[in-house]
Design a protein around this motif. Structure first.
Motif, mmCIF file in Angstrom:
data_model
loop_
_atom_site.group_PDB
_atom_site.id
_atom_site.type_symbol
_atom_site.label_atom_id
_atom_site.label_comp_id
_atom_site.label_asym_id
_atom_site.label_seq_id
_atom_site.Cartn_x
_atom_site.Cartn_y
_atom_site.Cartn_z
ATOM 1 N N PRO A 33 0.831 -1.206 0.000
ATOM 2 C CA PRO A 33 0.000 0.000 0.000
ATOM 3 C C PRO A 33 0.864 1.253 0.000
ATOM 4 C CG PRO A 33 -0.106 -1.116 2.125
ATOM 5 C CD PRO A 33 0.749 -1.956 1.231
ATOM 6 N N THR A 34 0.423 2.243 -0.699
ATOM 7 C CA THR A 34 1.148 3.515 -0.704
ATOM 8 C C THR A 34 0.255 4.572 -0.081
ATOM 9 O OG1 THR A 34 0.351 3.976 -2.932
ATOM 10 C CG2 THR A 34 2.514 2.958 -2.733
ATOM 11 N N THR A 35 0.846 5.421 0.724
ATOM 12 C CA THR A 35 0.057 6.445 1.398
ATOM 13 C C THR A 35 0.018 7.735 0.603
ATOM 14 O OG1 THR A 35 2.003 7.066 2.668
ATOM 15 C CG2 THR A 35 0.485 5.527 3.689
ATOM 16 N N HIS A 36 1.053 7.991 -0.175
ATOM 17 C CA HIS A 36 1.118 9.249 -0.906
ATOM 18 C C HIS A 36 1.456 8.988 -2.371
ATOM 19 C CE1 HIS A 36 0.980 11.368 2.861
ATOM 20 N NE2 HIS A 36 1.997 10.644 3.285
ATOM 21 N N LYS A 37 0.514 9.189 -3.217
ATOM 22 C CA LYS A 37 0.771 9.159 -4.644
ATOM 23 C C LYS A 37 0.522 10.578 -5.143
ATOM 24 C CE LYS A 37 -0.031 4.425 -5.975
ATOM 25 N NZ LYS A 37 -0.715 3.524 -6.874
ATOM 26 N N VAL A 38 1.595 11.276 -5.375
ATOM 27 C CA VAL A 38 1.477 12.664 -5.779
ATOM 28 C C VAL A 38 1.351 12.728 -7.294
ATOM 29 C CG1 VAL A 38 2.596 14.903 -5.768
ATOM 30 C CG2 VAL A 38 2.862 13.374 -3.822
ATOM 31 N N SER A 39 0.322 13.369 -7.726
ATOM 32 C CA SER A 39 0.170 13.604 -9.162
ATOM 33 C C SER A 39 -0.455 14.990 -9.322
ATOM 34 C CB SER A 39 -0.707 12.541 -9.812
ATOM 35 O OG SER A 39 -2.013 12.599 -9.299
ATOM 36 N N PHE A 40 0.188 15.778 -10.137
ATOM 37 C CA PHE A 40 -0.286 17.131 -10.372
ATOM 38 C C PHE A 40 -0.804 17.228 -11.801
ATOM 39 C CE2 PHE A 40 3.082 17.582 -7.192
ATOM 40 C CZ PHE A 40 2.378 18.230 -6.189
ATOM 41 N N PRO A 41 -1.920 17.885 -11.992
ATOM 42 C CA PRO A 41 -2.397 18.075 -13.358
ATOM 43 C C PRO A 41 -1.495 19.075 -14.087
ATOM 44 C CG PRO A 41 -3.787 19.268 -11.813
ATOM 45 C CD PRO A 41 -2.830 18.465 -11.000
ATOM 46 N N HIS A 42 -1.333 18.874 -15.371
ATOM 47 C CA HIS A 42 -0.530 19.790 -16.168
ATOM 48 C C HIS A 42 -1.317 21.082 -16.384
ATOM 49 C CE1 HIS A 42 2.402 21.235 -18.971
ATOM 50 N NE2 HIS A 42 1.453 21.453 -19.867
ATOM 51 N N VAL A 43 -0.707 22.180 -15.990
ATOM 52 C CA VAL A 43 -1.340 23.492 -16.120
ATOM 53 C C VAL A 43 -0.344 24.407 -16.828
ATOM 54 C CG1 VAL A 43 -2.310 25.444 -14.866
ATOM 55 C CG2 VAL A 43 -2.617 23.151 -13.981
ATOM 56 N N PRO A 44 -0.775 25.092 -17.868
ATOM 57 C CA PRO A 44 0.156 25.996 -18.546
ATOM 58 C C PRO A 44 0.517 27.188 -17.657
ATOM 59 C CG PRO A 44 -2.040 26.206 -19.470
ATOM 60 C CD PRO A 44 -2.094 25.071 -18.503
ATOM 61 N N LEU A 45 1.739 27.680 -17.823
ATOM 62 C CA LEU A 45 2.184 28.834 -17.053
ATOM 63 C C LEU A 45 1.459 30.100 -17.516
ATOM 64 C CD1 LEU A 45 6.039 28.217 -16.961
ATOM 65 C CD2 LEU A 45 4.428 27.986 -15.083
ATOM 66 N N PRO A 46 1.229 31.040 -16.617
ATOM 67 C CA PRO A 46 0.600 32.298 -17.023
ATOM 68 C C PRO A 46 1.549 33.119 -17.905
ATOM 69 C CG PRO A 46 0.962 32.216 -14.626
ATOM 70 C CD PRO A 46 1.446 30.948 -15.195
ATOM 71 N N ASP A 47 0.995 34.081 -18.611
ATOM 72 C CA ASP A 47 1.808 34.940 -19.473
ATOM 73 C C ASP A 47 2.861 35.668 -18.654
ATOM 74 O OD1 ASP A 47 0.334 34.194 -21.657
ATOM 75 O OD2 ASP A 47 -1.092 35.878 -21.469
ATOM 76 N N GLY A 48 4.066 35.705 -19.176
ATOM 77 C CA GLY A 48 5.155 36.403 -18.515
ATOM 78 C C GLY A 48 5.887 35.589 -17.451
ATOM 79 N N ALA A 49 5.435 34.370 -17.176
ATOM 80 C CA ALA A 49 6.086 33.543 -16.181
ATOM 81 C C ALA A 49 7.207 32.729 -16.833
ATOM 82 C CB ALA A 49 5.082 32.593 -15.536
ATOM 83 N N PHE A 50 8.243 32.457 -16.086
ATOM 84 C CA PHE A 50 9.376 31.676 -16.577
ATOM 85 C C PHE A 50 9.420 30.313 -15.929
ATOM 86 C CE2 PHE A 50 10.736 36.124 -16.938
ATOM 87 C CZ PHE A 50 11.071 36.173 -18.293
ATOM 88 N N LYS A 51 9.942 29.323 -16.635
ATOM 89 C CA LYS A 51 10.155 27.998 -16.069
ATOM 90 C C LYS A 51 11.337 28.068 -15.100
ATOM 91 C CE LYS A 51 8.548 25.432 -20.080
ATOM 92 N NZ LYS A 51 8.887 24.409 -21.065
ATOM 93 N N LEU A 52 11.384 27.140 -14.153
ATOM 94 C CA LEU A 52 12.484 27.111 -13.208
ATOM 95 C C LEU A 52 13.820 26.908 -13.899
ATOM 96 C CD1 LEU A 52 10.957 25.017 -10.280
ATOM 97 C CD2 LEU A 52 11.440 27.456 -10.324
ATOM 98 N N THR A 53 13.842 26.145 -14.960
ATOM 99 C CA THR A 53 15.099 25.912 -15.673
ATOM 100 C C THR A 53 15.620 27.203 -16.319
ATOM 101 O OG1 THR A 53 13.853 25.206 -17.605
ATOM 102 C CG2 THR A 53 14.639 23.484 -16.121
ATOM 103 N N GLU A 54 14.738 28.119 -16.645
ATOM 104 C CA GLU A 54 15.163 29.388 -17.234
ATOM 105 C C GLU A 54 15.742 30.328 -16.189
ATOM 106 O OE1 GLU A 54 11.863 30.982 -19.408
ATOM 107 O OE2 GLU A 54 11.607 29.132 -20.559
#
Length: 144
Positions: A121-142
């Protein structure tokens, strides 16, 4: 056989057999006087500040006084902190050694069997829905 191994709650059984005079915490944990506070340089805990929580996949222990924390998950080895905790609550050192051996045996069995890994059994299965970044926002890699 594998289902029996995966659902063998031997660490919780040992802990529950030694816990006396507990209180129920708001998060469902059993609160005890921490046996590790004195070893970690704090005054003895007399206010039930150590939470012992049973999870479907193991056990979590955390003291809000001295900061001691350890856990056990099925398919993993017993950590040194868990061994010390078990001995401090009164589990005989011989039994702790047997539990270490049992945990290592189970670890080998579970790691070599994909079907056993699927049963755990797993207690935490983290899954986030894909959401596009807002205008003017940068990715962490940038930013890096």
């Amino acid at each position: 056989m594998l289902s029996k191994v995966v659902h063998d709650d031997f660490v919780w059984t040992a802990i529950a057999g030694m816990l006396t005079g507990t209180k129920r915490g708001s998060n469902g944990a059993q609160m005890i006087n921490c046996p590790m506070c004195v070893l970690r340089g704090e005054t003895p805990d007399r206010r039930f500040r150590c939470g012992v929580t049973r999870r479907p996949d193991g056990v979590i222990i955390h003291c809000y006084n001295c900061g001691f924390a350890t856990n056990f998950k099925m398919g993993e080895a017993l950590t040194m902190n868990m061994r010390k905790f078990l001995e401090r609550i009164g589990v005989p050192s011989r039994d702790v050694q047997r539990m270490c051996h049992k945990a290592l045996q189970y670890r080998r069995m579970i790691s070599s069997s994909p079907e056993a890994q699927a049963i755990i059994p797993t207690t935490h299965k983290v899954s986030f829905p894909h959401v596009p970044l807002p205008d003017g926002a940068f990715k962490l890699t940038e930013w890096a």
